[in-house]
Scaffold this motif. Structure first.
Motif, mmCIF file in Angstrom:
data_model
loop_
_atom_site.group_PDB
_atom_site.id
_atom_site.type_symbol
_atom_site.label_atom_id
_atom_site.label_comp_id
_atom_site.label_asym_id
_atom_site.label_seq_id
_atom_site.Cartn_x
_atom_site.Cartn_y
_atom_site.Cartn_z
ATOM 1 N N LEU A 228 0.791 -1.251 0.086
ATOM 2 C CA LEU A 228 0.078 -0.165 0.176
ATOM 3 C C LEU A 228 0.826 1.090 -0.023
ATOM 4 O O LEU A 228 0.292 2.217 -0.637
ATOM 5 C CB LEU A 228 -1.044 0.028 1.115
ATOM 6 C CG LEU A 228 -1.921 -1.117 1.355
ATOM 7 C CD1 LEU A 228 -2.606 -0.956 2.524
ATOM 8 C CD2 LEU A 228 -2.751 -1.239 0.200
ATOM 9 N N ASP A 229 2.159 1.122 0.511
ATOM 10 C CA ASP A 229 2.888 2.289 0.627
ATOM 11 C C ASP A 229 4.325 1.927 0.215
ATOM 12 O O ASP A 229 5.025 1.953 1.117
ATOM 13 C CB ASP A 229 2.970 2.897 2.171
ATOM 14 C CG ASP A 229 3.537 4.469 2.235
ATOM 15 O OD1 ASP A 229 3.904 4.888 1.369
ATOM 16 O OD2 ASP A 229 3.972 4.145 3.438
ATOM 17 N N PRO A 230 4.334 1.853 -0.915
ATOM 18 C CA PRO A 230 5.787 1.250 -1.408
ATOM 19 C C PRO A 230 6.995 2.205 -1.194
ATOM 20 O O PRO A 230 8.205 1.701 -1.001
ATOM 21 C CB PRO A 230 5.491 1.267 -2.976
ATOM 22 C CG PRO A 230 4.414 1.896 -3.388
ATOM 23 C CD PRO A 230 3.651 1.990 -2.203
ATOM 24 N N ASP A 231 6.522 3.524 -1.133
ATOM 25 C CA ASP A 231 7.585 4.442 -0.875
ATOM 26 C C ASP A 231 7.983 4.532 0.694
ATOM 27 O O ASP A 231 8.786 5.649 0.999
ATOM 28 C CB ASP A 231 7.688 5.774 -1.394
ATOM 29 C CG ASP A 231 6.119 6.536 -1.225
ATOM 30 O OD1 ASP A 231 5.354 5.883 -0.358
ATOM 31 O OD2 ASP A 231 5.751 7.408 -1.791
ATOM 32 N N SER A 232 7.282 4.174 1.505
ATOM 33 C CA SER A 232 7.263 4.203 2.755
ATOM 34 C C SER A 232 7.414 5.591 3.515
ATOM 35 O O SER A 232 7.739 6.005 4.506
ATOM 36 C CB SER A 232 8.637 3.626 3.566
ATOM 37 O OG SER A 232 8.461 2.177 3.136
#
Length: 449
Positions: A228-232
């Motif tokens: 959901l949040d690949p770039d964190s």
């Protein structure tokens, strides 16, 4: 045989002959040699012969391999030799073994036939899932279903994917039951990033309609963070509407959400903390949040920090593009007075001109005699609104709107009702403009019933 009599060489040879015959004849053997028999031992074998040599064997010990002479049961010189008897016996053993082997072969063939009937073929299944389960129950058939040994049986069938299972728990149970591991996973069901089987059951951004929902899910299911949040950056599903303070009904709700999802002043991807107040979502209203100036003024009364935004010129009139505040904005004069005081207005600070200098009140009603049908009604009004006296009773004789029907005892009902009305409107025996008081009886309207 009585061994105690075997004292001579002849007796020893007779004993040996008896033993020899006992090996080829049914047990127990009983043999006798007469005196004319010649014997010898050659290469460990006993030979017996002679023209007059007879070997006596009881009748019940003789089978079809010997010829019997006479009725005395003595075997004659036509008896088969021991080699022939041994050969025949060996032949019978061979025949027996052959028969036994044949029966065994037949039994094995029957078993093989049954196995052939039970053998598993890919055509028996419609999916690879069924084939894998069959292999687990019949490992001996694995070579037939998976000839290349890559662990994927019946590759021409519907491939095995996570869609074959209802949920992640079912997929995990099946994965373990089949003996698969993260190292041995021929169907690639294990997601190393999520560290779980069939992580495709885990949600994607398509599952949500707002980033707020995605954030809440990530808090409860951290394994889905990478998806959901690949770039964190803490803001999952960037294609969805972001989280703003408008997503919350109250500031307390915003604070609880902010803290529950692990946000801090240093980690605030949605900029929910106001840098001026250092608070989560302090209510920062704009004129678009209101429909009237009255509502905007009420907001400023308890949120003065928004004054520069709602009333930039500081004249006390908030959001001047909206409908203005008038006395008609209130249902009663009492409501107008309460509101006027609530928002901090005074007779000297009255940007909307709600203060009536004539009545010295908020939204004082400007009435005329045309508003009444009788003097009685006008008197009752003046007792509650003395500020209108100049308009309704300009000569100050206590008889307002003298052009209307005057007040009489007949209009007041009973003596008690007349007395109550007289007192409520501050009339007295001295101040009795309508002559309702009878000086003789000293009563108001004594004639009334």
């Amino acid at each position: 045989m009585d061994l105690s009599r075997l004292r001579t060489r002849r007796g020893i040879v007779a004993a040996l002959a008896a033993v020899a015959f006992s090996r080829v004849l049914p047990q127990p053997a009983r043999a006798q040699l007469n005196a004319d028999c010649e014997y010898g031992i050659t290469n460990g074998l006993i030979t017996i012969g002679g023209a007059e040599c007879d070997l006596a064997v009881p009748q019940h010990m003789v089978d079809g391999r010997s010829n019997v002479d006479g009725d005395d049961g003595i075997v004659g010189s036509t008896t088969e030799s021991p080699n022939e008897i041994r050969t025949e016996r060996l032949q019978r053993k061979r025949d027996h073994k052959r028969e036994k082997r044949g029966r065994r072969t037949e039994r094995n063939q029957d078993q093989q036939d049954r196995k052939v009937e039970r053998r598993i073929l890919c055509e028996d299944f419609s999916t690879q899932l069924q084939a894998v389960e069959a292999m687990s129950h019949s490992p001996s058939e694995a070579w037939r279903l998976d000839p290349d040994g890559d662990g994927i049986p019946c590759e021409e069938l519907t491939p095995l994917t996570c869609s074959a299972f209802d949920d992640e728990a079912e997929a995990t149970n099946w994965f373990n039951k089949m003996g698969y591991t993260k190292e041995y996973d021929p169907f690639k069901l294990y997601d190393k990033e999520a560290d779980s089987v069939c992580s495709t059951f885990r949600v994607t951004c398509k599952t949500f309609t707002t980033q707020k929902q995605a954030v809440e899910w990530m808090t409860d299911h951290p394994k889905d963070a990478k998806r959901l949040d690949p770039d964190s950056d803490g803001a999952p599903c960037a294609n969805l509407p972001p989280v703003t303070c408008k997503a919350f009904t109250t500031q307390d709700e915003a604070k609880q959400w902010f803290n529950r999802n692990g946000f801090t002043p240093a980690k605030d991807p949605y900029k929910l903390i106001d840098p001026e107040l250092n608070e989560v979502c302090p209510k920062r209203a704009i004129c678009d949040d209101f429909t009237t100036q009255k509502a905007a003024v009420e907001w400023l009364a308890h949120s003065p920090q928004d004054k520069k935004r709602l009333d930039p010129d500081g004249d006390g009139k908030a959001c001047e593009t909206l409908p203005v505040v008038t006395c008609k904005s209130f249902s009663t004069q009492a409501d107008a007075k309460v509101w006027f005081n609530l928002v901090g207005f005074t007779k000297n600070n009255d940007p909307y001109g709600l203060w009536d200098t004539d009545t010295d009140s908020v939204c004082g009603k400007k009435v005329t005699c045309a508003d009444f049908s009788t003097q009685k009604a006008a008197v009752e009004w003046l007792s509650q609104n003395p500020g209108d006296k100049a308009t309704l009773d300009p000569d100050n004789d206590g008889r307002p709107c003298e052009n209307l029907t005057t007040v009489t005892c007949s209009q007041l009902g009973s003596k008690a009702a007349a007395k109550n009305w007289f007192d409520q409107n501050n009339f007295t025996p001295v101040n009795d403009p309508y002559d309702l008081y009878d000086d003789t009886e000293m009563k108001v309207c004594p004639a009334n019933g």
